[in-house]
Design a protein around this motif. Structure first.
Motif, short mmCIF file in Angstrom:
data_model
loop_
_atom_site.label_atom_id
_atom_site.label_comp_id
_atom_site.label_asym_id
_atom_site.label_seq_id
_atom_site.Cartn_x
_atom_site.Cartn_y
_atom_site.Cartn_z
N PRO A 45 3.97 48.06 11.00
CA PRO A 45 5.45 48.36 10.74
C PRO A 45 5.77 49.23 9.49
CG PRO A 45 4.81 46.08 10.98
CD PRO A 45 3.59 46.58 10.94
N LEU A 46 4.81 49.13 8.66
CA LEU A 46 4.84 50.26 7.44
C LEU A 46 4.95 51.67 8.10
CD1 LEU A 46 2.51 48.26 4.79
CD2 LEU A 46 4.97 48.09 5.08
N VAL A 47 4.15 51.88 8.85
CA VAL A 47 4.14 53.35 9.41
C VAL A 47 5.44 53.61 10.26
CG1 VAL A 47 2.95 54.84 11.07
CG2 VAL A 47 1.85 53.59 9.32
N ALA A 48 5.80 52.39 10.89
CA ALA A 48 7.20 52.47 11.81
C ALA A 48 8.50 52.80 10.85
CB ALA A 48 7.19 51.45 12.86
N SER A 49 8.67 52.12 9.70
CA SER A 49 9.27 52.26 8.91
C SER A 49 9.22 53.32 7.68
CB SER A 49 9.73 51.12 8.08
OG SER A 49 8.69 50.76 7.34
N ASP A 50 8.38 54.45 7.95
CA ASP A 50 8.01 55.50 7.09
C ASP A 50 7.31 55.24 5.62
OD1 ASP A 50 8.11 56.95 9.21
OD2 ASP A 50 10.55 57.58 8.73
N VAL A 51 7.25 53.91 5.50
CA VAL A 51 6.75 53.74 4.00
C VAL A 51 5.34 54.13 3.97
CG1 VAL A 51 5.96 51.78 2.37
CG2 VAL A 51 8.16 51.37 3.80
N VAL A 52 4.68 54.21 4.87
CA VAL A 52 3.30 54.71 4.97
C VAL A 52 3.00 55.86 6.03
CG1 VAL A 52 0.84 54.15 5.12
CG2 VAL A 52 2.10 52.61 3.88
N ARG A 53 2.35 56.80 5.91
CA ARG A 53 2.30 57.78 7.01
C ARG A 53 0.69 58.09 7.35
NH1 ARG A 53 7.16 60.58 8.44
NH2 ARG A 53 8.60 60.39 6.98
N VAL A 54 0.62 57.96 8.55
CA VAL A 54 -1.00 58.28 8.92
C VAL A 54 -0.93 59.63 9.56
CG1 VAL A 54 -2.73 57.32 10.31
CG2 VAL A 54 -1.12 55.87 9.31
N ASP A 55 -2.05 60.60 9.09
CA ASP A 55 -2.10 62.02 9.94
C ASP A 55 -3.63 62.09 9.93
OD1 ASP A 55 -2.22 64.68 10.73
OD2 ASP A 55 -0.96 65.27 8.80
N ASP A 56 -4.04 61.99 11.17
CA ASP A 56 -5.37 62.34 11.56
C ASP A 56 -6.54 61.65 10.66
OD1 ASP A 56 -7.69 63.46 13.06
OD2 ASP A 56 -7.32 65.61 11.83
N GLY A 57 -6.51 60.37 10.64
CA GLY A 57 -7.24 59.71 9.75
C GLY A 57 -6.88 59.35 8.19
N LEU A 58 -5.90 60.02 7.87
CA LEU A 58 -5.51 60.06 6.46
C LEU A 58 -4.28 59.31 6.31
CD1 LEU A 58 -5.88 63.79 5.60
CD2 LEU A 58 -7.63 62.23 5.48
N VAL A 59 -4.15 58.46 5.10
CA VAL A 59 -3.32 57.40 5.06
C VAL A 59 -2.34 57.99 3.71
CG1 VAL A 59 -2.65 55.20 4.62
CG2 VAL A 59 -4.58 55.70 6.13
N TYR A 60 -1.09 58.16 3.89
CA TYR A 60 -0.51 58.68 2.61
C TYR A 60 0.66 57.68 2.18
CZ TYR A 60 -1.84 63.35 3.82
OH TYR A 60 -2.67 64.65 4.29
N LEU A 61 1.06 57.56 1.10
CA LEU A 61 2.31 57.02 0.83
C LEU A 61 3.41 58.17 0.83
CD1 LEU A 61 1.55 55.70 -2.85
CD2 LEU A 61 1.45 54.35 -0.57
N ASP A 62 4.51 57.58 1.42
CA ASP A 62 5.50 58.58 2.00
C ASP A 62 5.81 59.85 1.01
OD1 ASP A 62 7.51 59.12 4.06
OD2 ASP A 62 8.86 59.05 2.38
N ARG A 63 5.86 59.62 -0.18
CA ARG A 63 6.20 60.64 -1.03
C ARG A 63 5.25 61.74 -0.96
NH1 ARG A 63 5.66 60.54 -7.75
NH2 ARG A 63 5.46 62.65 -8.05
N TYR A 64 3.95 61.27 -0.91
CA TYR A 64 3.02 62.59 -1.12
C TYR A 64 2.67 63.13 0.12
CZ TYR A 64 2.12 60.54 -5.79
OH TYR A 64 2.21 60.27 -7.17
N TRP A 65 2.94 62.57 1.15
CA TRP A 65 3.03 63.25 2.64
C TRP A 65 4.10 64.23 2.82
CZ3 TRP A 65 6.39 63.64 6.71
CH2 TRP A 65 5.81 63.83 7.87
#
Length: 609
Positions: free
Chosen positions: A101-121
């Protein structure tokens, strides 16, 4: 809506329940995570209704990664952080995070095996998009004949072949990178490049509007050194002065000022925004940024959105040096993402224009001698056998003081001699002499605290000075105290990283500011200096952008996490004539073989295709 703030749970507390906190407790107890990392993950899990402990572990490790300088967490290489820990399997771990749910709410982002906090993504995506837009619609290049004439004028013979090719790239790309090791002529290339652009502008613009140029760097110290080096370059052989137009161009370059990036972009205290941004672009036609290796992802995002699409952006620095203290490794990512640097040794300028990519690497070192250069090159390439061979062989330029008693005694004698020499020069009444002595030698450390840290070595040198002078104590502002400024003071024109020494002028002790054999004439009362610290020793990070006649590098024990190839390379290349490495063979091996790994997706997204 207001959230109920729950009490902080320290995962090291045995009363904390297992389950979601269990794996966090294990990683915290192992020293991988700090309490703050765990607290952020727990709070986000509660707010986002995420209870999967593997997801919360990924969030905590992502917070840790940003704190350590990475932009994101690479789930595929995460075991390198603590090989003995019970890591989740990478594929299932990534799938669990992607379903969160953290990804669904854009709190955390996932991009090809990389996990970001939304600000840095968001910042990384913005930089990629802005650079792509600049590449797709660059400013028009100078006409071939005009460019060839200008390059020939400012780079008149084969001694400038590498610089000429780098300038040709920069003159024909909207965004370009000039990289290379210390002493390879990066700033000299910038000065001559500006002459090329001024001549091309005069030949193609009928409006009479001058070419608007901005010089900037991440720190005030780097900006001051940049403008000094540019001005000195205008006096070098080869700068054309045959007619009024040439002399006017040289005068324009010599009169340029440089500023910090914060000041260039219009930062104001107590504000989270800059005055210049996408809706209020910088008014310049050419923006040159030096020491780009010190640039964080956040500052890069603010910079590229503020530069006009029709302006040329020239990024200068050494991609092999230590990266920013904040998150990101921007310069290295640019070099890697654009397909690597194009060596520009004897390449003809206009042929280099046709070579793919906006990155040019200068390789001919003009600062230090052959042996320091060989040692630096071996460190950069990770060739530990050659590094050890250079250290064991020794020379007038390179020395190795082992970790044993004899090496320690020699180091203490050296430090005592240097402290006494600086004390005597500062008491001579000759500020220039004191500044020269100040820059003769610098002790560089990896850490601030601890047995191998700056604080310990500064205390040691002061004790040695007491013993040598027969005094019982030293006041705060003692004669010959070297200091480094820790914060910008625009009123006093003091910049973070400026160095100086306490000298005697008549009956008074004053703080004299300057670098090497240069002083701007300021002798400030010591009472006006607030944010300063003693600088017999300084961290390698603080030394970036500086150079000293001699450098002594104290290596920590081999298990130090910050002992890396980039740190040793940066330290060694601060020396102009002599470098001493203090440390065991194991520490040297660890430094050369361990890379400063920063997880980012910038290079991956910049690669063609």
């Amino acid at each position: 809506m207001s959230w109920e703030v729950e009490p902080f749970e320290d995962p090291r507390d045995p009363r904390v329940a297992r389950g979601a906190a269990g794996v966090l407790h294990d990683f915290n107890a192992s020293g991988v995570l700090e309490a703050a990392d765990v607290h952020v993950a727990q709070r986000l899990g509660r707010l986002g209704q995420e209870a999967d402990e593997s997801v919360l572990l990924a969030v905590a490790l992502t917070v840790r990664a940003v704190r350590s300088g990475s932009v994101c967490l690479d789930l595929g290489t995460a075991p390198d952080i603590a090989p003995g820990a019970a890591w989740p399997e990478a594929t299932s771990w990534a799938e669990a995070v992607a379903r969160s749910p953290l990804v669904a709410s854009d709190v955390v982002r996932v991009d090809d095996g990389l996990v970001y906090l939304d600000r840095y993504w968001g910042e990384e995506q913005q930089v990629v998009a802005d650079l792509a837009a600049r590449s797709a619609a660059p400013p028009p290049p100078p006409a071939d004949a005009v460019l060839a004439d200008a390059l020939a004028a400012y780079f008149p013979d084969d001694a400038y072949a590498d610089q000429r090719a780098a300038a040709a790239k920069a003159a024909t790309h909207g965004t370009s990178v000039i990289t290379g090791g210390p002493g390879t002529g990066k700033t000299s290339t910038v000065a001559r490049l500006l002459g090329v652009l001024l001549r091309a502008h005069a030949a193609s613009d009928d409006s009479g509007r001058p070419l608007r140029i901005a010089l900037a760097a991440p720190t005030g110290k780097a900006a001051a050194r940049m403008v000094q080096a540019v001005r000195e370059s205008t006096g070098q052989r080869g700068f054309p002065r045959e007619d009024d137009a040439d002399r006017a161009a040289v005068a324009t370059i010599a009169a340029l000022q440089a500023s910090t990036l914060h000041r260039l972009l219009g930062w104001t205290p107590n504000s989270t925004r800059f005055r210049h941004h996408r809706g209020n672009r910088l008014p310049y036609d050419v923006v040159v940024v030096d020491e780009t290796s010190m640039l964080s992802l956040t500052m890069m995002a603010r910079l590229v959105e503020a530069v006009r699409p029709s302006a040329r952006l020239v990024l200068v620095g050494d991609a092999d040096q230590l990266a920013s203290v904040d998150a990101g490794a921007v310069l290295k990512d640019l070099v890697d993402g654009y397909g690597g640097a194009t060596p520009v040794g004897s390449t003809e300028a206009l042929e280099a224009v046709e070579a793919p990519g906006p990155v040019a690497q200068l390789s001919h070192t003009r600062r230090f001698g052959e042996r320091i250069g060989a040692l630096a090159l071996a460190i950069r390439d990770g060739d530990v056998d050659t590094v050890l061979a250079e250290l064991r062989a020794g020379s007038a330029e390179v020395a190795w003081l082992g970790a044993g008693d004899s090496g320690g005694d020699e180091l203490l004698r050296l430090l005592a001699d240097r402290a006494v020499a600086l004390h005597e020069a500062a008491g001579s009444g000759d500020a220039e002499r004191a500044l020269v002595e100040l820059e003769r030698h610098r002790l560089l450390c990896a850490h601030r605290e601890g047995p191998f840290g700056v604080a310990r070595w500064n205390r040691t040198v002061e004790r040695l000075l007491l013993e040598a002078t027969g005094r019982d104590w030293l006041p705060e502002w003692y004669l010959g105290r070297p200091f480094v400024v820790n914060a910008n003071d625009y009123g006093l024109r003091l910049w973070n990283g400026d160095t100086g020494v306490v000298c005697r002028t008549g009956p008074d002790l004053v703080a004299v500011i300057g670098d090497g054999d240069r002083t701007d004439g300021r002798a400030l009362p010591t009472s006006r200096l607030a944010e300063v610290s003693t600088a017999h020793a300084m961290t390698v990070h603080r030394s970036q952008g500086s150079q000293f006649d001699e450098v002594t590098v104290v290596l920590p024990e081999e298990d130090s996490r910050i002992l890396t190839r980039e740190l040793l390379y940066t330290a060694v290349t601060r020396a102009k004539s002599r470098v001493r490495v203090v440390g065991s063979e194991d520490a040297v091996r660890a430094a050369v073989t361990r890379r400063a790994q920063r997880a980012t997706g910038l290079a991956r997204h910049l690669r063609p295709g």
